[in-house]
Design an enzyme around this catalytic site. Structure first.
Site, PDB file in Angstrom:
ATOM      1  N   ASN A  57       0.774  -0.974  -0.168  1.00 31.67           N
ATOM      2  CA  ASN A  57       0.044  -0.025   0.088  1.00 31.67           C
ATOM      3  C   ASN A  57       1.031   1.112  -0.032  1.00 31.67           C
ATOM      4  O   ASN A  57       2.194   1.404   0.086  1.00 31.67           O
ATOM      5  CB  ASN A  57      -0.903  -0.191   1.192  1.00 31.67           C
ATOM      6  CG  ASN A  57      -0.086   0.004   2.542  1.00 31.67           C
ATOM      7  OD1 ASN A  57       0.426   0.717   2.937  1.00 31.67           O
ATOM      8  ND2 ASN A  57      -0.474  -1.074   3.201  1.00 31.67           N
ATOM      9  N   ASP A  94      -4.320  -6.130   5.188  1.00 29.92           N
ATOM     10  CA  ASP A  94      -5.363  -6.920   5.769  1.00 29.92           C
ATOM     11  C   ASP A  94      -5.215  -8.354   5.282  1.00 29.92           C
ATOM     12  O   ASP A  94      -5.620  -9.241   6.086  1.00 29.92           O
ATOM     13  CB  ASP A  94      -6.609  -6.324   5.429  1.00 29.92           C
ATOM     14  CG  ASP A  94      -6.996  -4.980   6.319  1.00 29.92           C
ATOM     15  OD1 ASP A  94      -6.401  -5.077   7.589  1.00 29.92           O
ATOM     16  OD2 ASP A  94      -7.100  -4.153   5.831  1.00 29.92           O
ATOM     17  N   LYS A 124       7.896 -17.828 -10.623  1.00 34.26           N
ATOM     18  CA  LYS A 124       7.112 -16.666 -10.941  1.00 34.26           C
ATOM     19  C   LYS A 124       6.055 -17.290 -11.641  1.00 34.26           C
ATOM     20  O   LYS A 124       6.081 -18.311 -12.326  1.00 34.26           O
ATOM     21  CB  LYS A 124       8.053 -16.148 -11.998  1.00 34.26           C
ATOM     22  CG  LYS A 124       7.287 -14.824 -12.486  1.00 34.26           C
ATOM     23  CD  LYS A 124       8.301 -14.020 -13.487  1.00 34.26           C
ATOM     24  CE  LYS A 124       7.408 -13.219 -14.214  1.00 34.26           C
ATOM     25  NZ  LYS A 124       8.268 -12.653 -15.343  1.00 34.26           N
ATOM     26  N   LYS A 176     -13.489   1.176  15.815  1.00 33.09           N
ATOM     27  CA  LYS A 176     -12.142   0.413  15.748  1.00 33.09           C
ATOM     28  C   LYS A 176     -11.335   0.211  17.221  1.00 33.09           C
ATOM     29  O   LYS A 176     -10.988  -0.535  17.439  1.00 33.09           O
ATOM     30  CB  LYS A 176     -11.311   1.224  14.831  1.00 33.09           C
ATOM     31  CG  LYS A 176     -10.310   0.161  14.348  1.00 33.09           C
ATOM     32  CD  LYS A 176      -9.626   0.745  12.915  1.00 33.09           C
ATOM     33  CE  LYS A 176     -10.478   0.502  11.824  1.00 33.09           C
ATOM     34  NZ  LYS A 176      -9.747   0.975  10.538  1.00 33.09           N
TER      35      LYS A 176
HETATM   36  O1  C5P Z   1      -8.347  -2.373  10.737  1.00 28.49           O
HETATM   37  P1  C5P Z   1      -7.296  -1.344  10.295  1.00 28.49           P
HETATM   38  O2  C5P Z   1      -6.245  -1.626   9.548  1.00 28.49           O
HETATM   39  O3  C5P Z   1      -8.113   0.086   9.908  1.00 28.49           O
HETATM   40  O4  C5P Z   1      -6.727  -0.730  11.851  1.00 28.49           O
HETATM   41  C1  C5P Z   1      -5.829   0.161  11.727  1.00 28.49           C
HETATM   42  C2  C5P Z   1      -5.054  -0.159  13.044  1.00 28.49           C
HETATM   43  O5  C5P Z   1      -4.729  -1.376  13.438  1.00 28.49           O
HETATM   44  C3  C5P Z   1      -3.610   0.447  12.909  1.00 28.49           C
HETATM   45  O6  C5P Z   1      -3.290   0.786  14.034  1.00 28.49           O
HETATM   46  C4  C5P Z   1      -2.893  -0.498  12.302  1.00 28.49           C
HETATM   47  O7  C5P Z   1      -1.458  -0.453  12.751  1.00 28.49           O
HETATM   48  C5  C5P Z   1      -3.382  -1.795  13.033  1.00 28.49           C
HETATM   49  N1  C5P Z   1      -3.295  -2.957  12.282  1.00 28.49           N
HETATM   50  C6  C5P Z   1      -2.571  -4.046  12.798  1.00 28.49           C
HETATM   51  N2  C5P Z   1      -2.733  -5.235  12.137  1.00 28.49           N
HETATM   52  C7  C5P Z   1      -3.445  -5.402  11.152  1.00 28.49           C
HETATM   53  C8  C5P Z   1      -4.138  -4.568  10.524  1.00 28.49           C
HETATM   54  C9  C5P Z   1      -4.170  -3.041  11.245  1.00 28.49           C
HETATM   55  O8  C5P Z   1      -1.849  -3.859  13.808  1.00 28.49           O
HETATM   56  N3  C5P Z   1      -3.508  -6.606  10.765  1.00 28.49           N
END
Ligand code: C5P
Length: 417
Positions: free
Chosen positions: A224, A292, A302, A354
């Site tokens: 990202n 995610d 590859k 959240k």
């Molecule tokens: O669910 P989302 O990605 O929006 O949440 C954001 C928060 O969760 C941020 O603090 C990010 O660093 C943390 N996060 C995490 N591990 C993940 C996804 C998000 O620590 N797999």
């Protein structure tokens, strides 16, 4: 009235800081013995260096008994150099105090002369130096001493005293060493000042930063836009506030923040492992934009584009949630867990949800819609949701300023502010 056996202000040895006391050769050296006792009562670890002439006025044995430490006198002592070189001696202190500072010691300091242990230590130190001069009034007022004092002040050396009054030599005037109580006050003030500016000293912090990179095959990946600028700024500011910081960072093109231990990772699973290895910690700030999902399978070779074949379908699986995992770390849960909610709409509502879902203490909601310019930019507008009072929108400012403000809030919450 007798002094109480245990002064209620007595602190553990060293809790108040570490002082290297350079005792010069003057009649006022005897006052140093009382000074050492008072310093020790206030939890200050005192280590003494004595000049050869100081040892004519007070014995190293008295200073050793009161400081409960070895007293150093010789530059070329094989045992001293083996146990503790003069460089280490000069560095293993928070403050160096010269008392009594004789005209000779002041002159040596001005010229950087280093012909005995005391003067060598004074030349080698990287710590603040304070002097308590004591000499005959004629010597104190001599143009040579005036020049030396002016030079030392210009070099940043702090002065306490001298006082005016009767001198041991029978003359009257300025040159008496300041009283131990006054020197103690100045020492306490100087030892406390850097602590006030380092409100997170003694705390361990973990910061995650940057994106994660999830391989599709050996040459392709999912990633990202996170630049890591906000997370890196937070790590830098926490370190500047005195915390011992571990920064677990995904791939970014930023320099390491000064004073921070950086662990470089690529994937979310590597990031989680590095964070778990950093426990126990006092505070965690999860600023990384963790992917995610990751491809369910990553072939060793590859993936080939075959003529006429359908485009491959990427099957994704969920990555571990680092923030939630740290928030649920049981007895190892940090005292304060902070996350970010990077959103493109309804920032505060999403951040509030959240915070509850991930079981963290605070969430900083920020707008990452392309028009906000947050990704890769140098500024940020965040809203702090703590669950204690209404959400606090912070003004749009630089990522460094957001980091500074967060470090102060953390210091306030953990009782060091
Ligand atoms: O669910 P989302 O990605 O929006 O949440 C954001 C928060 O969760 C941020 O603090 C990010 O660093 C943390 N996060 C995490 N591990 C993940 C996804 C998000 O620590 N797999």
């Amino acid at each position: 009235m007798d002094e109480p056996l245990l002064d209620p202000r007595v602190l553990a040895d060293g809790a108040g800081g570490r002082l290297l006391l350079v005792i010069g050769g003057g009649i006022a050296a005897y006052k140093c013995l009382e000074l050492i006792r008072r310093l020790k009562d206030r939890g200050i670890a005192v280590r003494c260096v004595m000049t050869r002439s100081a040892a004519q006025f007070v014995t190293p044995l008295s200073a050793a008994a009161l400081s409960v430490d070895k007293v150093y006198t010789e530059l070329f002592s094989l045992t001293d150099e083996a146990e503790m070189g003069h460089i280490r001696l000069s560095r293993e202190a928070d403050l160096v105090l010269v008392a009594p500072a004789t005209a000779d010691l002041l002159a040596k300091m001005v010229h950087g002369q280093a012909d005995d242990l005391a003067s060598t230590v004074l030349l080698a130190t990287d710590k603040p130096v304070m002097v308590a001069p004591a000499m005959n009034p004629m010597m104190w007022n001599h143009p040579a001493t005036r020049r030396n004092v002016a030079q030392l002040k210009a070099d940043g050396v702090a002065f306490v005293g001298p006082d005016a009054g009767d001198m041991a030599c029978g003359e009257v005037g300025s040159g008496r060493m300041a009283e131990p109580a006054r020197i103690l006050e100045e020492v306490l003030e100087r030892l406390a000042a850097p602590r006030r500016q380092r409100p997170l000293a003694g705390l361990r912090a973990l910061v995650t930063s940057g994106p994660t990179r999830e391989p599709i095959d050996p040459v392709r990946f999912i990633m990202n836009h996170s630049s890591g600028k906000q997370g890196h700024a937070i790590a830098g500011e926490l370190a500047a506030a005195g915390a011992d910081v571990i920064l677990v960072s995904g791939p970014v093109s930023l320099p390491d923040p000064p004073g921070v231990r950086v662990v470089r990772v690529e994937t979310a699973r590597e990031m989680l492992a590095a964070c778990q290895a950093a426990l126990p910690i006092d505070v965690a700030v999860c600023a990384a934009a963790v992917a995610d999902w990751r491809p369910a399978h990553t072939p060793e070779q590859k993936i080939k584009k075959e003529a006429g074949a359908a485009a491959p379908v990427l099957q994704l699986v969920e990555n571990p949630d680092i923030l939630s995992t740290i928030s649920a770390a049981g007895p190892q849960r940090p005292r304060l867990v902070i996350g970010f909610a990077a959103e493109t709409e309804n920032v505060v509502a999403q951040a509030t949800r959240k915070r509850a879902r991930k079981n963290c203490d605070w969430i900083l909601g920020n707008d990452v819609s392309p028009s906000a310019g947050t990704f890769g930019g140098d500024s940020n507008q965040v809203t702090l949701v703590t669950g204690d009072g209404p959400p606090e929108p912070w003004p749009a400012t630089s990522k460094r300023e957001v980091a500074r403000r967060l470090a102060l809030r953390i210091a306030g919450a953990l009782g060091h502010g």
